[in-house]
Enzyme design. Structure first.
Site, short mmCIF file in Angstrom:
data_model
loop_
_atom_site.label_atom_id
_atom_site.label_comp_id
_atom_site.label_asym_id
_atom_site.label_seq_id
_atom_site.Cartn_x
_atom_site.Cartn_y
_atom_site.Cartn_z
CG PHE A 141 -1.88 1.25 1.09
CD1 PHE A 141 -3.04 1.18 0.31
CD2 PHE A 141 -1.57 2.47 1.68
CE1 PHE A 141 -3.86 2.28 0.16
CE2 PHE A 141 -2.41 3.58 1.53
CZ PHE A 141 -3.55 3.48 0.77
CG ASP A 226 5.37 3.99 1.96
OD1 ASP A 226 5.32 4.73 2.97
OD2 ASP A 226 4.42 3.85 1.17
CE LYS A 255 -1.38 7.02 6.85
NZ LYS A 255 -1.00 5.98 5.90
C1 LIG Z 1 -1.16 6.03 4.41
C2 LIG Z 1 -0.08 5.50 3.57
C3 LIG Z 1 0.24 6.07 2.33
C4 LIG Z 1 -0.57 7.18 1.70
O1 LIG Z 1 -0.65 8.34 2.46
P1 LIG Z 1 -1.82 9.39 2.14
O2 LIG Z 1 -1.50 10.55 3.05
O3 LIG Z 1 -3.12 8.73 2.49
O4 LIG Z 1 -1.73 9.75 0.70
C5 LIG Z 1 1.31 5.56 1.64
N1 LIG Z 1 2.04 4.53 2.13
C6 LIG Z 1 1.76 3.95 3.31
C7 LIG Z 1 2.62 2.84 3.79
C8 LIG Z 1 0.68 4.40 4.06
O5 LIG Z 1 0.39 3.79 5.21
#
Ligand SMILES: *Cc1c(COP(=O)(O)O)cnc(C)c1O
Length: 356
Positions: A141, A226, A255
């Protein structure tokens, strides 16, 4: 009729149904607690998928935001501002990366990392133009943009939204052999979550990230972590990569970088990578604005001052112990690192992983 119904009906009638939330209408949050419009109090175990590592409505971040609101919110990047440099410095001092590139949402930062890795591939590694590949993992994700959903393996995220962006071979998560088999002379980068959050708190085998980092080094490939969800303390280390003593070439954060006050994300890397980006090649109207920078600095300071990294480890161990005592009748598995913990329910109960 509860107060909640009114708000639920408004959302259902006038908003796109791209989410199916629990029918809890929250009106106030403080620390780990949230309160709904009917006066119920809840312990927020989801914490906006790690965007609230510092807790709801943290007083220090709020104060920094209000102070900045009184002075200056946005200049666009056509001008400089007196907060951005301080934010860069704080990010660098705290994470050990030489540079950063600020964006807003996590998906934007992932897009930025992809662009930067491709640039490095063409300019430095000399991969033939437009042949660069970035290997990603099944169950990944990384966000919701059209390029990012091009390499998701979750069908509902993508099936009606093509055509898709090429250049992203997908391999089994946790398998070193699969990565080795996917590498070729056009491989620019491997992009992974050190622990898959959205996929249901999936931990790869011990040593996986370390082995991937070594393969990257041997083959002149960038490792992109990520850490939007796993980073900034959640797993009991500043970055989940640190559990395996790995320093990825590029780390993507978001985040908790704002403690939930404002969308702030960033790409972290050294000069040999981020220094390749030239004026005009990439940008964002709001990325690096003074309000975001002030909030970001305060959010990072809270993580340090309140020892949130160590606390996540301690509290995580405590909660895991406590969860072990719950009767296993309805539970298939409990797993996690630090305070990123999933409780997988038995599939005959509908399955799925609840966050804790
Ligand atoms: C939440 C998340 C994203 C995307 O972030 P957004 O602020 O919702 O665009 C990307 N990678 C990971 C691992 C995430 O948990």
């Amino acid at each position: 009729m509860s107060n909640s119904n009114y708000y639920i009906e408004l959302e259902e009638e006038y908003g796109a149904h791209n989410y199916h939330p629990l029918d809890v209408v929250i009106e106030k949050g403080e620390g780990v607690w949230v309160y709904d419009v009917d006066g119920n109090k809840y312990l927020d175990c989801l914490s906006a998928y790690s965007a609230l590592n510092q807790g709801h409505n943290h007083p220090k971040i709020k104060e920094a935001m209000i102070n900045q609101l009184d002075r200056l919110t946005l200049t666009s990047r056509a001008f400089r501002n007196d907060k951005l440099g301080l934010f860069y410095k704080k990010l660098s001092d705290m994470t050990g990366y030489e540079m950063s590139l600020p964006m807003n949402s996590g998906a934007e930062a992932v897009e930025t990392a992809i662009k930067v890795a491709r640039k490095w591939a063409y300019v430095t590694k000399k991969i033939p133009r437009y042949k660069a590949e970035i290997i990603v993992a099944e169950g990944n994700f990384h966000g919701r943009t059209t390029t990012i959903i091009s390499f998701t393996t979750t069908e509902e995220y993508k099936y009606d939204f093509g055509p898709f962006t090429p250049g992203f071979p997908v391999v089994e998560y946790g398998s070193i052999e699969a990565i080795k088999a996917a590498i070729n002379e056009n491989t620019a980068a491997i992009m992974l979550e050190p622990l898959q959050g959205e996929n249901g708190i999936i931990l790869p085998p011990d040593g996986y990230l370390k082995a991937v980092a070594e393969i990257c080094k041997e083959n002149n490939i960038l490792l992109i972590a990520d850490e939007i969800q796993t980073g900034l303390g959640r797993t009991g280390a500043l970055f989940a990569s640190h559990h395996e003593n790995v320093r990825p070439d590029i780390t993507v954060i978001g985040k908790a970088l704002s403690g939930g006050f404002y969308p702030v994300s960033a790409v972290l890397a050294d000069k040999y990578i981020l220094g390749l980006i030239q004026p005009g090649e990439h940008g964002s109207t709001f990325g690096g604005n003074p309000l975001a920078a002030a909030v970001g600095i305060a959010a990072l300071e809270v993580i340090e001052e309140e020892n949130l990294v160590e606390k996540a480890q301690k509290m995580g161990d405590y909660i895991l112990e406590y969860l072990e005592e719950i009767p296993k009748k309805n539970i298939m598995d409990i797993r996690g690192k630090g305070l990123l913990i999933g409780v997988e329910l038995k599939h005959e109960l509908g399955g799925g992983t609840a966050f804790c």
